[in-house]
Design a protein around this motif. Structure first.
Motif, mmCIF file in Angstrom:
data_model
loop_
_atom_site.group_PDB
_atom_site.id
_atom_site.type_symbol
_atom_site.label_atom_id
_atom_site.label_comp_id
_atom_site.label_asym_id
_atom_site.label_seq_id
_atom_site.Cartn_x
_atom_site.Cartn_y
_atom_site.Cartn_z
ATOM 1 N N THR A 225 125.621 73.964 -35.045
ATOM 2 C CA THR A 225 125.290 72.809 -35.946
ATOM 3 C C THR A 225 126.692 72.406 -36.317
ATOM 4 O O THR A 225 127.005 71.491 -37.428
ATOM 5 N N ARG A 226 127.781 72.906 -35.791
ATOM 6 C CA ARG A 226 129.019 72.497 -36.017
ATOM 7 C C ARG A 226 129.556 70.711 -35.991
ATOM 8 O O ARG A 226 129.940 70.512 -36.833
ATOM 9 N N ASN A 227 128.829 70.339 -34.841
ATOM 10 C CA ASN A 227 129.137 68.812 -34.680
ATOM 11 C C ASN A 227 128.321 68.340 -35.903
ATOM 12 O O ASN A 227 128.816 66.921 -36.488
ATOM 13 N N PHE A 228 127.162 68.615 -36.029
ATOM 14 C CA PHE A 228 126.520 67.975 -36.999
ATOM 15 C C PHE A 228 126.969 67.656 -38.293
ATOM 16 O O PHE A 228 127.123 67.116 -39.224
ATOM 17 N N ALA A 229 127.872 69.211 -38.726
ATOM 18 C CA ALA A 229 128.308 69.390 -39.919
ATOM 19 C C ALA A 229 129.671 68.383 -40.070
ATOM 20 O O ALA A 229 130.037 68.137 -41.083
#
Length: 441
Positions: A225-229
């Motif tokens: 979920t890092r890129n979305f975050a």
């Protein structure tokens, strides 16, 4: 866990963060001069409201504060370039703490955050690569750092977002009252004006704020979920930058994302010429700093925002324990205050003319902040003492939180000239009310 904390990793995130930090410090300092902020806050006022206990810290006279901020801007560039890094960062931290303490009329949470982060960075090896210090002394060059260097920065920003979440869990935020009030008057464009007054929209902003503060750190920590975050962070902070106009803070907050990504990723994006580091071996070089500085420091940051729970009354009303607690953009507060000065010898009352000595923003500060009201009473007392007159000072004050009905804030029968300010417990001359608006004894 201990071995993992001290495991060596690529130091690219720390190096790039130092560069961004120095640039933002320089922009904040020079920008404060160019936008007139230094003039309005440190030059134009006749006197200042320092943090209580630091009244001895006075702004420099004449053009002194322009030079003061120019020096901080130059130091920011030195930090960015890694020139005599620890000396320049230590001096900047000292100077920035000075301007933070010498006035609180224009208070912002990121001023406090800058102190904490700069203090932390003094103890981190952020000048070991891509710095003038390495050019001066190649022996200090390093491609790695212990993993805890990233962990302590993640922990600091995690504490900030945790308390930002908790502080929003109160009725006026949950029903959208605050976000509706916040968005009103932010634009004259008909479409956005209508949108900002739509209940579904301001409720969405309210709950999106809670969700963002609560989930952003876990989502940045999880690879999937890092890129979305990161995209959510960009939208959230850029929205705040445009609508709230809070200086460098949105960009400063975004820069912490560097510590959540794999160091090799940061190296490939920002430092392409940096050699691949040999990582994985334990690095105990700074072990004592972890145990004797960072652990106590982070523990203090965990407990300090809790202090308002030990103080009688609702912090939203009393403001006691509000600062240093990450209660950011949380409520609107309006009020007015008249100071009634009574000559103790003649018993003749007069209303003190605030406009004579205060700027409009200072008048706002002494209208709804309890420490501002108390400090103004102390100033009035000293002003009359210089004329050989002993006076009592009473405050007729009413405030409103988030557009609620105005209620009397300060006990009008208490002589604030003789009242004491308690930094740790409730000041009894601040009136309290129950949830129905009835005054408590």
């Amino acid at each position: 866990m201990k071995n993992r904390l001290f495991q060596s990793i690529d130091n690219a995130p720390l190096i790039v963060f130092r560069i961004f930090l120095g640039l933002l410090l320089a922009l904040e300092s020079f920008g404060s001069i160019l936008t007139g902020w230094v003039k309005n806050v440190y030059v134009a006022p006749k006197f200042f409201f320092q943090h209580i206990g630091f009244e001895w810290l006075q702004p420099l006279p004449g053009n002194g504060m322009y030079y003061y901020y120019a020096i901080m801007g130059i130091l920011g560039l030195c930090i960015m370039a890694g020139y005599r890094y620890r000396w320049t960062l230590s001096l900047f931290t000292l100077l920035w703490t000075g301007v933070y303490l010498m006035q609180k009329t224009s208070y912002n949470n990121h001023y406090y955050l800058l102190i904490l982060v700069c203090l932390m960075m003094i103890f981190l090896p952020a000048n070991r690569y891509a710095s003038l210090d390495v050019r001066r002394n190649p022996k200090i060059r390093s491609l790695t750092m212990p993993r805890w260097c990233s962990v302590v920065m993640i922990a600091m920003v995690g504490i900030l977002y945790f308390y930002a979440t908790v502080s929003k869990l109160y009725p006026d935020w949950l029903d959208g009252t605050f976000t509706k009030n916040l968005l009103q008057g932010k634009t004259d464009i008909p479409f956005f004006k209508t949108l900002f007054n739509t209940k579904a929209f301001y409720l969405f902003i309210a709950y999106a704020g809670i969700a963002f503060d609560l989930l952003i750190i876990p989502m940045l920590l999880w690879r999937k979920t890092r890129n979305f975050a990161l995209i959510a962070s960009l939208i959230f902070h850029l929205f705040n930058a445009v609508t709230l106009q809070i200086g460098i803070f949105p960009f400063f907050a975004l820069s912490f994302a560097l510590f959540f990504y794999p160091p090799d990723t940061i190296r490939k994006i920002f430092l392409r010429k940096k050699p691949v580091a040999e990582t994985g071996t334990p690095d105990y070089q700074y072990k004592a700093i972890v145990y004797y500085f960072f652990i106590p420091f982070l523990f203090l940051q965990l407990v300090l925002p809790l202090r308002h729970y030990a103080i009688k009354g609702d912090v939203l009303w009393t403001e006691e324990g509000h600062r240093l607690s990450w209660r950011m953009m949380l409520r609107s507060r309006r009020g007015y205050c008249f100071f009634r000065v009574v000559d103790k010898e003649t018993q003749e009352p007069t209303i003190y003319n605030l406009q004579r000595n205060l700027l409009p923003k200072q008048i706002g500060f002494v209208s709804d902040k309890p420490d501002g009201i108390w400090q103004m009473a102390q100033h009035i007392k000293k002003e009359y003492q210089k004329r050989g007159i002993d006076v009592a000072v009473y405050a007729d004050s009413k405030i409103s939180i988030n557009g609620s009905p105005y209620k009397t804030f300060i006990d009008p029968e208490v002589d604030l000239a003789t009242a004491k300010w308690d930094c740790f417990f409730h000041n009894d001359w601040i009136l309290l009310y129950d949830k129905h608006g009835n005054r408590l004894p």
